[in-house]
Design an enzyme around this catalytic site. Structure first.
Site, mmCIF file in Angstrom:
data_model
loop_
_atom_site.group_PDB
_atom_site.id
_atom_site.type_symbol
_atom_site.label_atom_id
_atom_site.label_comp_id
_atom_site.label_asym_id
_atom_site.label_seq_id
_atom_site.Cartn_x
_atom_site.Cartn_y
_atom_site.Cartn_z
ATOM 1 N N GLU A 55 0.837 -1.201 0.000
ATOM 2 C CA GLU A 55 0.000 0.000 0.000
ATOM 3 C C GLU A 55 0.872 1.251 0.000
ATOM 4 O OE1 GLU A 55 -3.988 1.604 2.298
ATOM 5 O OE2 GLU A 55 -2.416 0.685 3.493
ATOM 6 N N HIS A 68 -8.687 -3.018 14.168
ATOM 7 C CA HIS A 68 -8.665 -2.077 13.046
ATOM 8 C C HIS A 68 -8.435 -2.833 11.736
ATOM 9 C CE1 HIS A 68 -7.394 1.863 11.120
ATOM 10 N NE2 HIS A 68 -6.872 0.978 10.290
ATOM 11 N N GLU A 69 -7.412 -3.674 11.709
ATOM 12 C CA GLU A 69 -7.117 -4.417 10.479
ATOM 13 C C GLU A 69 -8.258 -5.379 10.149
ATOM 14 O OE1 GLU A 69 -4.695 -3.119 8.930
ATOM 15 O OE2 GLU A 69 -4.100 -2.007 10.726
ATOM 16 N N MET A 93 -0.983 -3.993 8.442
ATOM 17 C CA MET A 93 -1.533 -3.915 7.088
ATOM 18 C C MET A 93 -2.566 -5.008 6.902
ATOM 19 S SD MET A 93 -1.650 -2.341 4.270
ATOM 20 C CE MET A 93 -2.689 -2.764 2.879
ATOM 21 N N GLU A 94 -3.702 -4.639 6.286
ATOM 22 C CA GLU A 94 -4.895 -5.467 6.276
ATOM 23 C C GLU A 94 -4.970 -6.469 5.142
ATOM 24 O OE1 GLU A 94 -6.147 -1.500 4.155
ATOM 25 O OE2 GLU A 94 -4.833 -2.100 5.814
ATOM 26 N N HIS A 144 -11.119 -3.886 8.253
ATOM 27 C CA HIS A 144 -10.820 -3.724 6.830
ATOM 28 C C HIS A 144 -11.233 -4.945 6.007
ATOM 29 C CE1 HIS A 144 -8.850 0.110 6.589
ATOM 30 N NE2 HIS A 144 -7.893 -0.201 7.437
#
Length: 874
Positions: free
Chosen positions: A127, A303-304, A271-272, A307
């Protein structure tokens, strides 16, 4: 930072209009040595019409290029692209075989060798626009495709990707790993992690798994495996999967497993990547940490996970909606913590940490609308910031208050059902919320998402002679920023927004200051009278934005301020206390409250703070107030007062508690101001002083030694001796910080030369060096580097990656030399022709510099004229 490494929104839109991508078959050969690997990428796609386009590819060399079975000339290969001129309409298969370089700055495929055992670990990070550093692809979020991966890997390695493993070599042997084909995903969330990872596996059965057994995996490098508290990680994971499945009415949407990997030298927090979520190793605790750190790890896990639905299942069309992707995950992760985990007070943390970050970013000259336009990928790199994450999440919290939580979640369910596996825009999301709530959100969007700046809310109280309120009015203003009118910044526009807020009245009881009345209302325009409070008995404390529903600064009225100055510690509700602390810190940064007064407010009230995260941030802010915002002539006196207060709290705090650890670390950080205290820090480090309940473990030893080094009381030989004791790469990083923190010319010169000359230095290790290099209380030894900083910027921005250049320019800015002269030199630099990201960095640092000078003058003016000890005043 070649210009061709960029991708514009217009280019992406044109390519998306021309192409539909079906799938990728990618093979990586990771057996070729330490410098490079080979990728073979087979892309199936359709051109809707004839046209010119390009494939994204950054490679050391291209071996073979083929379209529909026919070789293509290699002169079509540019530095970061493969040109495809005159592409015919119809279905195509493009094959590319190329060699790529491993990276050390956390992008593409990052390679790390563990000094503890020489084992090798790789992880990808794509990303927003780095998948093409690993395989040829159409590298933009709205060209989704299936992804099939196979990998040749050395013996002992394991390989993890988005799909599940269908074939692997015999244990302990080299060979090929193959994975199932994924659902349609964007290139930036494809992933590969490989190396000698250790792992723990489990199976989840519950709402989050749907009607199957969902495999779970947690991975970490072998030298850290003993420190991985897998039980807590898996507990949070299962709680999150079930809660999201219930509120979204959809189980984890991907067919594969749910693997979480803690990878070395990760450049971000996490990172998702679906089924292959990567995390920073800072979340692997080899020493005791406070529960605030564990709460943060849980928030990151959740949070991930959010996603997986919002971002991975349904993906933004272009990076204009990056904010919505990240803000949604931030908001939902905190809501999940409150409703599904043991961290039920997470909204207090959100106020004290995320909203503080949002307000800081929103008052910088680089502030931008929450829903900002991203003309190219270069712009995206700069907008992983407090607006995108924290302000956006704060605005979503206000939106939930505006439309109702049940309606908000119903809109989310509609959104996922309508757009699964596709790409969307903000209009699609707001449309779902409008259908669920019945509200027209167009005006709300225009006022909250397309504007900048933070409003201030204040209560105006008119108290009658009988002690009741004649009137209570909430006034909304739009404070003018201190950068207004500076060249290169936007003009300030007065904006008032609609706010759904609560007004809380706190009255004195035997238990302390307790809320016994609350009114919720909409604040629209500059003033609104709270008629429900007319005739109510006046309260000791009135809090606007009680329960922290909206995003705004809060001004506390004079009567409440007088009470809180004496009795803040008796305010029972942690969220209400955090509101007050937030308001006072805003006042320090705005030059409205003397830094000395803030330090004394902390000293007088923080001892009874129950929330460990709030305590730790208050202690950091107290040091920042003393070192950055106070008159430098008061600095040593304030630090003395903080160190002595900390030592008292170390003695008084329950042995073995999180609070004890927080106070010990604060004491060590401030003890440099008091010779005797510094001596005791050394005694604690060397084992000659013991504190009941405190274990001086590896990370605390490094903290104590770095404090001694910063004070000039630890030699390079002592640091090297500690490194010999902890020879891990984590120890090496700590040693870099400790060496750079020493207040000697030689130490600063060595640190500076490594940062500016050693291009092999990883991003992670660079961060360790500049965190030690810049110390606000080392003005004299750092003085030469104010000029050198400005002189080296051209070279840094010409030769280093964009992310590294941004962080270097931010974190080595010479705030230690804060003066009108430095301000003038920065303005001179800004008058020149600068890269757009560098201009933003300098404008942001200029704002901090101006705030520092204003705050110091405010503090200087508050000092007693007779020269008395300001710390003695209460």
């Amino acid at each position: 930072m070649a210009a061709a490494e960029n991708l514009t929104r217009d280019e992406a839109a044109a390519r998306a209009a021309l192409l539909e991508v079906d799938g990728y078959e990618v093979h990586l050969d990771l057996t070729g040595g330490p410098e490079a690997f080979t990728s073979s990428s087979r892309v199936r796609f359709t051109a809707r019409t004839e046209g010119d386009t390009f494939l994204d590819l950054t490679a050391l060399r291209v071996h073979h290029l083929e379209l529909d079975g026919a070789p293509l000339p290699l002169d079509l290969v540019d530095a970061t692209r493969v040109r495809l001129p005159g592409l015919p309409a119809g279905e195509h298969v493009l094959q590319v075989v190329a060699d790529h370089g491993y990276t050390h700055e956390g992008r593409g495929l990052h390679r790390f060798v563990d000094p503890a055992d020489d084992r090798i670990y790789l992880h990808s990070q794509f990303e927003p626009f780095d998948a093409h550093l690993v395989y040829g692809c159409f590298d933009q979020p709205d060209l989704k495709a299936t992804f099939s991966l196979s990998v040749d890997a050395p013996e002992e390695w394991v390989v993890v990707s988005n799909g599940t493993v269908t074939e692997r070599p015999a244990e302990g042997t080299a060979g090929t790993w193959r994975f199932t084909t994924t659902e349609r995903v964007s290139t930036y969330i494809t992933a590969v992690v490989a190396g000698s990872y250790a792992s723990i596996h489990d199976v989840h059965v519950g709402p989050g798994a749907g009607d199957r057994e969902l495999p779970l995996g947690v991975y970490v490098r072998r030298s850290l495996a003993e420190h991985l508290d897998t039980d807590e990680i898996l507990t949070v994971t299962k709680q999150g999967l079930d809660w999201y499945a219930e509120v979204f009415q959809m189980p984890y949407p991907f067919a594969g497993s749910y693997d979480q990997l803690f990878v070395p030298e990760f450049s971000a927090g996490a990172m998702e990547n679906p089924g292959c979520v990567t995390f920073s190793e800072t979340y692997v605790f080899r020493s005791k940490v406070t529960d605030a750190i564990r709460e943060r790890r849980a928030e990151t896990i959740l949070h991930e996970m959010a996603h997986m639905w919002f971002g991975d299942l349904v993906t933004m069309r272009w990076w204009d909606d990056l904010w919505l992707n990240e803000s949604f995950a931030t908001f939902m992760s905190v809501l999940c913590q409150v409703e599904a985990t043991r961290w039920t007070g997470a909204w207090t943390t959100f106020l004290d940490a995320e909203k503080a970050w949002a307000k800081l970013q929103d008052q910088l000259p680089s502030t931008h609308p929450v829903a900002d336009e991203m003309p190219d990928v270069e712009s995206v790199h700069q907008n992983f910031d407090g607006i995108t994450y924290a302000k956006g999440a704060s605005v979503l919290r206000q939106l939930v208050a505006w439309v109702g939580q049940d309606e908000f979640l119903a809109g989310c369910r509609d959104y996922f059902e309508r757009h699964a596996w596709g790409n969307t825009t903000l209009a699609d999301f707001l449309g779902a919320l409008e259908r669920a709530s019945g509200r027209d959100l167009g005006p709300w969007r225009d006022q909250w998402l397309l504007t900048t700046g933070v409003n201030q809310l204040a209560a105006e109280l008119d108290v009658a002679a009988d002690g009741t309120y004649r009137s209570v009015t909430v006034r909304q203003t739009s404070p003018r920023p201190n950068w207004s009118g500076v060249a290169g910044t936007a003009e300030h526009v007065e904006r008032l927004r609609p706010h759904r807020v609560a007004i809380g009245l706190y009255r004195r009881t035997d238990a302390g200051l307790v809320r016994d009345e609350r009114v919720e209302l909409d604040v629209v325009g500059s003033t609104i009278e709270v008629k429900e409070l007319t005739g109510a008995p006046a309260a000791e404390v009135v809090l606007v934005n009680d329960d922290d529903l909206t995003y705004a600064k809060v001004a506390i009225d004079a009567a409440s301020t007088e009470v809180l100055t004496r009795e803040l510690s008796s305010l029972v509700d942690p969220l209400a206390r955090a509101q007050v602390w937030s308001a006072t810190w805003d006042m320090v940064r705005d030059g409205e409250l003397a830094a000395t007064t803030f330090v004394e407010l902390v000293r007088g009230n923080v001892a009874s703070e129950t929330e460990i995260g709030v305590l730790q941030r208050l202690l950091l802010r107290a040091v920042a107030a003393a070192e950055r915002y106070a008159d430098p002539g008061s600095r040593s006196t304030l630090l003395v007062s903080l160190a002595r207060a900390a030592r008292e709290r170390v003695k008084a705090t329950p042995p073995g508690s999180d609070h004890q650890l927080a106070w010990v670390r604060h004491w060590a950080a401030t003890a440099k101001a008091v010779a005797g205290e510094l001596g005791d820090v050394r005694r604690l480090y060397e084992g000659d002083l013991t504190i009941d309940g405190l274990t001086v473990d590896t990370d605390l030893r490094w903290h104590l030694l770095t404090a001694l080094a910063q004070a000039g009381e630890a030699t390079g030989a002592e640091i090297d001796a500690e490194l010999a004791r902890d020879s891990t790469d984590l120890g090496q990083r700590q040693a870099l910080t400790a060496h750079a923190a020493r207040p000697t010319s030689a130490a600063k010169r060595e640190a500076w030369e490594r940062l500016t000359q050693d291009t092999s230095l990883s991003h992670t290790r660079s961060r360790q060096i500049w965190s030690g290099f810049v110390r606000l209380d080392q003005e004299e030894v750092l003085a030469p580097y104010a000029d050198r900083y400005l002189e080296v910027l051209d070279t840094v921005w010409a030769e280093r990656s964009l992310d590294w250049a941004i962080e270097f320019s931010t974190h080595t800015f010479p705030h230690y030399a804060a003066s009108d002269g430095l301000l003038a030199r920065v303005d001179e630099q800004l008058a020149g022709d600068l890269p757009r990201p560098l201009r933003r960095v300098l404008l942001e640092q200029r704002d901090t510099l101006v705030r520092t000078l204003v705050a110091r003058e405010r503090d200087r003016a508050s000092r007693p004229r007779d020269g008395g000890d300001v710390t003695a005043r209460r």
